[in-house]
Design a protein around this motif. Structure first.
Motif, PDB file in Angstrom:
ATOM      1  N   THR A   1     -17.920  -7.643 -24.638  1.00 43.11           N
ATOM      2  CA  THR A   1     -17.535  -6.902 -25.195  1.00 43.11           C
ATOM      3  C   THR A   1     -17.391  -5.484 -24.519  1.00 43.11           C
ATOM      4  OG1 THR A   1     -17.531  -8.603 -26.676  1.00 43.11           O
ATOM      5  CG2 THR A   1     -17.054  -6.141 -27.691  1.00 43.11           C
TER       6      THR A   1
ATOM      7  N   LYS B   1     -14.325  -3.126 -23.691  1.00 43.49           N
ATOM      8  CA  LYS B   1     -14.211  -1.146 -24.063  1.00 43.49           C
ATOM      9  C   LYS B   1     -14.296  -0.421 -23.274  1.00 43.49           C
ATOM     10  CE  LYS B   1     -16.347   1.429 -27.600  1.00 43.49           C
ATOM     11  NZ  LYS B   1     -15.586   1.641 -28.783  1.00 43.49           N
TER      12      LYS B   1
ATOM     13  N   ASN C   1     -11.671  -5.750 -31.103  1.00 48.23           N
ATOM     14  CA  ASN C   1     -12.268  -5.427 -29.797  1.00 48.23           C
ATOM     15  C   ASN C   1     -13.675  -6.470 -29.420  1.00 48.23           C
ATOM     16  OD1 ASN C   1     -10.462  -3.715 -29.927  1.00 48.23           O
ATOM     17  ND2 ASN C   1     -12.172  -2.054 -31.248  1.00 48.23           N
ATOM     18  N   ARG C   2     -13.438  -7.010 -29.995  1.00 47.81           N
ATOM     19  CA  ARG C   2     -14.885  -8.364 -29.821  1.00 47.81           C
ATOM     20  C   ARG C   2     -14.517  -9.798 -29.050  1.00 47.81           C
ATOM     21  NH1 ARG C   2     -17.471  -8.997 -35.891  1.00 47.81           N
ATOM     22  NH2 ARG C   2     -17.822  -6.313 -36.073  1.00 47.81           N
TER      23      ARG C   2
END
Length: 274
Positions: A126, A130, A271-272
């Motif tokens: 993650t 990101k 977003n994980r």
């Protein structure tokens, strides 16, 4: 009652001892049974990270030892004076907390270190994603994106090339610890062999903090590899944790894992990476 019902006891291991603590999960609505594990795991994490309570999830397995009851009294006093954060939940939390909790199923520091390393590895995907999205969006916000030339396209491609390298163990650990962790907090738990980290204070310069982060990453990856690989296939890097300091190093790894979980929990669920 459940232990008696299932006959999970004998004359040497009774179903209840005076020091037992029972956790009751209640709800005004019907509780979905599949949610119980993640509720307990999240509660376990909050107790461990906030009060350093070490709960054993198998209460009918007992070991006899001498301990100072005053320690328990102090922890109970802290529990009464403090309130816990809201329990963690959402996408990926169940799997992540299950990995974290597995570290406390053993008293062997080597196994605990491997479990904490798995927490970092889980969160790292993650973190990498990101970082990739943020750097790509920054590049696409340039005026050059409206009429890209070959240099611009190659520069954009370089961002993706660099993030392929982040998938490697060392780089993944490096960017994750750097992103999720507070060096001042880690310095409080650093074993003696981490000399640069032990020198960190509020007055430390940025270069000193970066050197401390590098020292921690080097020791984490080397120590993890030392235990993960067969001895015949592993060559010492010289940055591994000394055997006599493994207990302190495991405590440091616990803090790194806790901070990584905290970071993961505040990310948007979409977003994980799980």
């Amino acid at each position: 009652i459940k232990l008696v019902e299932e006959e999970l006891y004998n004359k040497y291991v009774p179903p209840y001892l005076y020091e037992d603590i029972f956790i009751v999960i209640e709800s005004d609505n019907n509780i979905v049974e599949t949610h119980l594990d993640v509720i307990f795991d999240s509660y376990f994490f909050e107790l461990k990270s906030t009060f350093n309570f070490d709960i054993k999830p198998h209460p009918w397995v007992y070991e006899l030892w001498d301990y100072d009851e005053s320690d328990d009294e102090e922890k109970i006093k802290q529990l009464e004076e403090k309130s816990l954060r809201p329990l963690l939940q959402g996408r990926g939390i169940k799997e992540l907390l299950n990995i974290y909790k597995s570290a406390f199923n053993t008293s062997y520091h080597e196994q605990q270190i491997l479990s904490f390393s798995r927490v970092i590895e889980y969160v790292s995907q993650t973190v990498i994603r990101k970082d990739l999205i943020e750097k790509t969006m920054m590049k696409l916000s340039s005026n050059r994106a409206l009429s890209p030339d070959s240099d611009y396209i190659l520069e954009l491609g370089k961002i993706f090339d660099e993030h392929r390298d982040l998938g490697k163990d060392y780089q993944a650990f490096k960017i994750t610890i750097d992103t999720c962790c507070d060096i001042f907090e880690l310095a409080r738990y650093a074993p003696k062999f981490l000399k640069r980290t032990n020198k960190i204070t509020l007055d430390s310069k940025r270069e000193q903090r970066e050197q401390a982060f590098t020292e921690i990453v080097d020791s984490v990856t080397a120590t993890r590899n030392m235990f993960a690989h067969a001895k015949t296939n592993y060559r010492s890097k010289g940055t591994e944790c000394p055997v006599e300091q493994l207990e302190e190093f495991s405590q440091l790894m616990d803090i790194i894992a806790q901070q990584s979980i905290r970071w993961f929990s505040v990310q948007k669920e979409d977003n994980r990476i799980i």
